[in-house]
Design an enzyme around this catalytic site. Structure first.
Site, PDB file in Angstrom:
ATOM      1  N   HIS A  56       0.822  -1.207   0.000  1.00  0.00           N
ATOM      2  CA  HIS A  56       0.000   0.000   0.000  1.00  0.00           C
ATOM      3  C   HIS A  56       0.859   1.263   0.000  1.00  0.00           C
ATOM      4  CE1 HIS A  56      -3.706   2.273   1.368  1.00  0.00           C
ATOM      5  NE2 HIS A  56      -2.739   3.105   1.713  1.00  0.00           N
ATOM      6  N   GLU A  57       1.846   1.303   0.876  1.00  0.00           N
ATOM      7  CA  GLU A  57       2.668   2.506   0.993  1.00  0.00           C
ATOM      8  C   GLU A  57       3.546   2.716  -0.241  1.00  0.00           C
ATOM      9  OE1 GLU A  57       1.957   4.580   3.097  1.00  0.00           O
ATOM     10  OE2 GLU A  57       0.900   3.433   4.618  1.00  0.00           O
ATOM     11  N   HIS A  68       1.576   4.512  -2.746  1.00  0.00           N
ATOM     12  CA  HIS A  68       1.647   5.968  -2.549  1.00  0.00           C
ATOM     13  C   HIS A  68       2.963   6.523  -3.100  1.00  0.00           C
ATOM     14  CE1 HIS A  68      -1.977   6.399  -0.299  1.00  0.00           C
ATOM     15  NE2 HIS A  68      -1.559   5.768   0.777  1.00  0.00           N
TER      16      HIS A  68
END
Length: 384
Positions: free
Chosen positions: A280-281, A284
């Site tokens: 997920h990170e 980003h």
């Protein structure tokens, strides 16, 4: 008045650091930038978390957290050294993710992307597959907490390669009745170059925007904007946080991803211990927003391929639809939502395109020239 490319770096730096957030997107938090629009089916809640900010969370009335697995999101559980009465309390606290950026920065990124696609992308050769050199920095406490093994690090890289490669998962529990095996195959993969280990109590407890975070990154980061640096520490009260690509050139030392050490495969922090906090990170870091970005049914992540979603998912609520006037159920299986690790299994085609474009603009070999060309043709912004 100032040309666009020059403004891009300076305005981004001002946004990222003036409020002490160092450019992190606060997953589960919306900081003073959302105006409620009175939609039906909504509950609008504001919480103050002791950081001088007011965060808004919007939940649909018909959105009970349900999960077809051994983990009940309605029961108490312990993670990040704290007991939570249920998973929704954990989500609402903002601890699920610490990536924070302002609406102004989002608008600037989206506008630069639009201009790039219209005036630059058609005239340049498109980059093929990208293998990202990856450095992993393990930070431990004085007592040795956080000392994840080399095998755990290798497994974490495997999780990321499977996720971005559109391959089925190899780690973690299964949940739900209809979780897809995998999603779109993106053009990104990750190659572990080096693992470092550092014992430092302050760095182990570092959170986003802290002086300890800056000291940690300035002391350990390697490579340029095309290099992924991942830091595993105590989390600073969060599962993880990341920087966006447009902030790298102005402050390369702070660029990277931080995750709590217990989120890697083989740890024991169910339901967030299968390595997808890092997935997920890194999403980003490559330029992706949350699927529920903006907390309104307006496709806030800017992608048609991810159905509109009014609020972050909790657990694995299959069939959830918080935007009934829009097509499609909520994208709870997407890596950029807040579902359990066992429920997230896919990126969408449009997300791959967005990541690739942002890579070319901000992290690729020709990024400086591209930003200069955007400055020559892009809009001017008056700086105060």
């Amino acid at each position: 008045m100032m040309k666009y490319a020059q403004t891009l770096v300076k305005l981004t730096a001002a946004v990222l650091f003036a409020q002490g957030s160092k450019g992190h997107v606060m997953r589960g938090k919306l900081v003073n930038d959302i105006h409620n629009h009175g939609h039906d089916d909504d509950h609008n809640h504001k919480h103050n978390h002791g950081h001088g900010h007011s965060h808004t969370h919007i939940h649909a009335e018909d959105d009970p957290p349900t999960l077809n697995s051994k983990f009940d999101p309605n029961e108490k559980f312990t993670i990040l050294g704290k007991e939570w009465k249920n998973n929704q309390e954990f989500i609402d606290s903002g601890a699920r993710c610490g990536t924070h950026h302002s609406i102004e920065e989002q608008n600037l990124m989206d506008e630069s992307l639009k201009i790039y696609r219209a005036k630059v992308k058609p005239s340049i050769a498109q980059t093929g597959s990208v293998t990202i050199d990856t450095y992993v920095h393990i930070i431990t406490s004085r007592s040795g907490e956080g000392d994840i093994t080399d095998q755990m690090v290798e497994d974490q890289i495997t999780v990321m390669n499977d996720a971005f490669g559109g391959l089925p998962k190899q780690f973690g529990d299964s949940c739900g009745n209809s979780v897809p095996q995998s999603g779109a195959q993106t053009d990104f993969s990750f190659q572990l170059i080096k693992t470092t280990r550092t014992e430092n109590e302050a760095w182990f407890n570092a959170g986003p925007g802290s002086s300890a975070e800056r000291q940690m990154k300035e002391g350990l980061r390697e490579g340029d904007c095309s290099t992924l640096n991942m830091y595993f520490n105590g989390g600073g009260g969060l599962l993880g946080w990341a920087t966006f690509p447009n902030g790298c050139e102005s402050d390369t030392a702070m660029d990277g991803v931080v995750n709590v050490y217990s989120s890697v495969p083989g740890s024991d922090s169910s339901p967030y211990d299968a390595g997808d906090t890092a997935t997920h990170e890194v999403g980003h870091w490559l330029g992706l927003y949350h699927t529920f970005q903006g907390f309104l049914c307006i496709d806030g992540d800017g992608l048609d391929e991810t159905p509109a979603e009014r609020s972050s998912a909790s657990g694995c609520p299959e069939g959830r639809n918080t935007c009934r006037r829009k097509d499609g159920d909520d994208p709870i299986y997407n890596f950029m939502d807040y579902s359990y690790d066992c429920c997230m299994s896919e990126f969408a085609e449009g997300q791959d395109t967005r990541m690739k474009d942002f890579w070319t603009m901000y992290r690729g070999l020709d990024s400086k020239q591209i930003l200069e060309s955007l400055g020559e043709s892009g809009p001017s912004i008056e700086m105060q």
